[in-house]
Design a protein around this motif. Structure first.
Motif, mmCIF file in Angstrom:
data_model
loop_
_atom_site.group_PDB
_atom_site.id
_atom_site.type_symbol
_atom_site.label_atom_id
_atom_site.label_comp_id
_atom_site.label_asym_id
_atom_site.label_seq_id
_atom_site.Cartn_x
_atom_site.Cartn_y
_atom_site.Cartn_z
ATOM 1 N N LEU A 1 9.726 0.084 -4.199
ATOM 2 C CA LEU A 1 9.455 1.193 -5.119
ATOM 3 C C LEU A 1 8.848 0.713 -6.429
ATOM 4 O O LEU A 1 9.010 1.360 -7.462
ATOM 5 N N ASP A 2 8.136 -0.423 -6.375
ATOM 6 C CA ASP A 2 7.498 -0.913 -7.591
ATOM 7 C C ASP A 2 6.188 -0.147 -7.783
ATOM 8 O O ASP A 2 5.174 -0.453 -7.162
ATOM 9 N N ILE A 3 6.238 0.843 -8.654
ATOM 10 C CA ILE A 3 5.079 1.730 -8.770
ATOM 11 C C ILE A 3 3.880 1.069 -9.451
ATOM 12 O O ILE A 3 2.778 1.595 -9.410
ATOM 13 N N SER A 4 4.092 -0.112 -10.032
ATOM 14 C CA SER A 4 2.956 -0.805 -10.659
ATOM 15 C C SER A 4 2.175 -1.632 -9.625
ATOM 16 O O SER A 4 1.126 -2.171 -9.925
ATOM 17 N N ASP A 5 2.702 -1.724 -8.404
ATOM 18 C CA ASP A 5 2.059 -2.543 -7.367
ATOM 19 C C ASP A 5 1.228 -1.633 -6.430
ATOM 20 O O ASP A 5 1.789 -0.836 -5.676
ATOM 21 N N PRO A 6 -0.117 -1.760 -6.470
ATOM 22 C CA PRO A 6 -0.956 -0.872 -5.649
ATOM 23 C C PRO A 6 -0.651 -0.973 -4.154
ATOM 24 O O PRO A 6 -0.747 0.016 -3.422
ATOM 25 N N THR A 7 -0.239 -2.177 -3.674
ATOM 26 C CA THR A 7 0.069 -2.329 -2.243
ATOM 27 C C THR A 7 1.290 -1.485 -1.885
ATOM 28 O O THR A 7 1.330 -0.838 -0.830
#
Ligand code: CMC
Length: 427
Positions: A151-157
């Motif tokens: 759920l890392d929303i800063s990671d585009p993948t």
């Protein structure tokens, strides 16, 4: 190029206030009022009638001319030549896929159709007669519990993975909401089937026998998904953006979107249309309902008529109207029944009556989608769920666009009209 400016002159204020103006690719220019607060003013726009809440590259609507473009492509052309999944790709990536990209995308979505067995157990807690939307809100939000490490929303993948999961799992969850209500076992997705066929298989199949999915029906459902796929900053998409602007996890944001969609002024309208047709009951009562809808002292409204943005025939409704005619013709017998006769008569009246003409109240997309879904044998309580499935790529694309760029928490202000400061009455 010199920046265009608007000047706001305020009585009692010494100098005019300069406000920059930005042009869009299409549509009205936008006055940037962000600096206004420094001069001690706020803008007032309940219902966001004249407010652009964000900058977006995804969807354009010209309500006056009845134009709807997804990433520049007219909705009518997409309806004729594209499919829902290809349209999902377009909304998410900004361009149509090549043949290879399309195949790969379809396979990836298939790979994400199953839900964790834990999700199955959620349904045990829901009463049998729960509304499918109440279950959908819950299980969509609950997905975050199953993917808390991604759920890392800063990671585009990770954001791409969220898109694949949510688009792949929505039909499975939607069909589970239906099966729970009728007490039938959940059907697992069959990945050899196309997206709409798979949904119909999970809705109408049982473990006892194979369910042959009609291609006409599958195409009609696919078209309904495609026509609902995005609609710029509508209430549910704005809700997703607002929730997302706090940094909340995407599944919670989509659950908020599903909740906003449920209201009868938004996605709940297709269900409300069928309820209204049922209430009217016979052609002889139509005039009575039209009278009520036109009476300024009666809050009653004809469901499936009017739109905040379209003051012309909604282009989606035009396509849907044709599909509706085809489907009614196809189902033959059902087209003769009272409900469909009332619908056709209402449509005719609204297109000819001065009240509706003057206010530009055309039948909207939900008027026809409700009738099509009914004719296809989809229960009324599932109509808004179908809308939610269709709108999922739009929510996803807008959330991704916002989170992938520079954004601030959405925090509207207000015109305060309550009491002034006063002292607590100490006794
Ligand atoms: N039946 C009768 N009169 C209506 C209707 C209706 N369905 N919709 C609007 N009006 C009248 C309204 O009373 C007002 O009349 P007057 O100027 O005399 O006061 C005038 O038309 C303008 O209405 P409004 O409330 O300013 O319009 P709005 O932009 O705020 O509301 C709407 C748009 C869609 C909420 C409204 O038309 C409505 O409630 N329609 C029925 C519900 C419906 O079908 N909703 C689905 C919309 S399409 C799906 C989606 O994109 O979400």
């Amino acid at each position: 190029m010199t920046e265009r400016k608007a000047q706001l002159t305020v009585e009692g204020h010494d100098k005019p206030i300069d406000l920059p103006i930005y042009p869009g690719t299409l549509g009205p220019d936008v006055v940037d009022v962000r600096g206004l607060i420094k001069s001690g003013f706020l803008t007032y726009d309940p219902g966001f009638m004249s407010t652009a809440s964000c900058e977006s590259d995804i969807t354009y609507i010209n309500g006056g001319e009845g134009v709807l473009l997804y990433r520049g492509y007219p909705i009518e052309q997409l309806a004729e030549h594209s499919s829902f999944l290809e349209t999902c790709y377009l909304l998410l990536h900004g361009e149509l896929p090549s043949a290879g990209e399309r195949l790969e995308f379809e396979n990836t979505i298939r790979y994400h159709t199953m839900v964790d067995q834990g999700v199955h157990r959620f349904f045990n807690g829901f009463p049998r007669n729960a509304h499918p939307m109440s279950m959908l809100v819950s299980v969509v939000g609950a997905l975050s519990a199953f993917y808390h490490d991604e759920l890392d929303i800063s990671d585009p993948t990770q954001r791409t993975l969220v898109a694949q999961r949510i688009i792949g799992k929505m039909p499975t969850l939607a069909a589970m909401c239906y099966k729970h209500g009728i007490g039938q076992p959940f059907m697992y997705p069959r990945n050899a089937l196309s997206f709409p066929e798979n949904f119909l298989h999970m809705m109408f199949g049982t473990p006892c026998e194979e369910n042959a999915v009609s291609p006409v029906l599958a195409r009609a459902i696919d078209l309904i998904f495609l026509l609902h796929a995005d609609h710029e900053q509508n209430a549910s998409t704005s809700t997703v953006r607002l929730a997302g602007s706090t940094g909340a996890n995407p599944y919670s944001c989509f659950a908020a979107g599903v909740a906003a969609l449920w209201g009868p002024a938004h996605g709940g309208a297709n269900e409300a249309v069928l309820k209204m047709l049922g209430e009217i009951g016979t052609e002889s009562r139509i005039d009575e309902f039209i009278r009520r809808a036109k009476d300024p002292n009666d809050p009653y409204r004809l469901m499936g008529f009017g739109h905040r943005v379209y003051k012309n025939f909604d282009p989606r409704a035009k396509v849907m109207r044709e599909v509706c005619n085809d489907v009614l013709e196809d189902v033959g017998e059902a087209a003769d029944n009272d409900l469909f006769r009332i619908a056709r008569r209402l449509e005719q009246i609204a297109l000819e009556d001065d009240y509706f003409i003057n206010r530009k109240l055309y039948p909207n997309v939900d008027f026809y989608s409700g009738i099509i879904l009914k004719a296809l044998g989809i229960p009324t309580s599932m109509f808004t769920v179908i809308f939610a499935m269709g709108r999922t790529p739009g929510w996803m694309a807008h959330w991704d666009e916002m989170v992938g760029g520079a954004y601030r928490i959405g925090r509207p202000r207000q015109l305060y009209r309550g009491p002034g400061m006063r002292d607590y009455p100490v006794k």
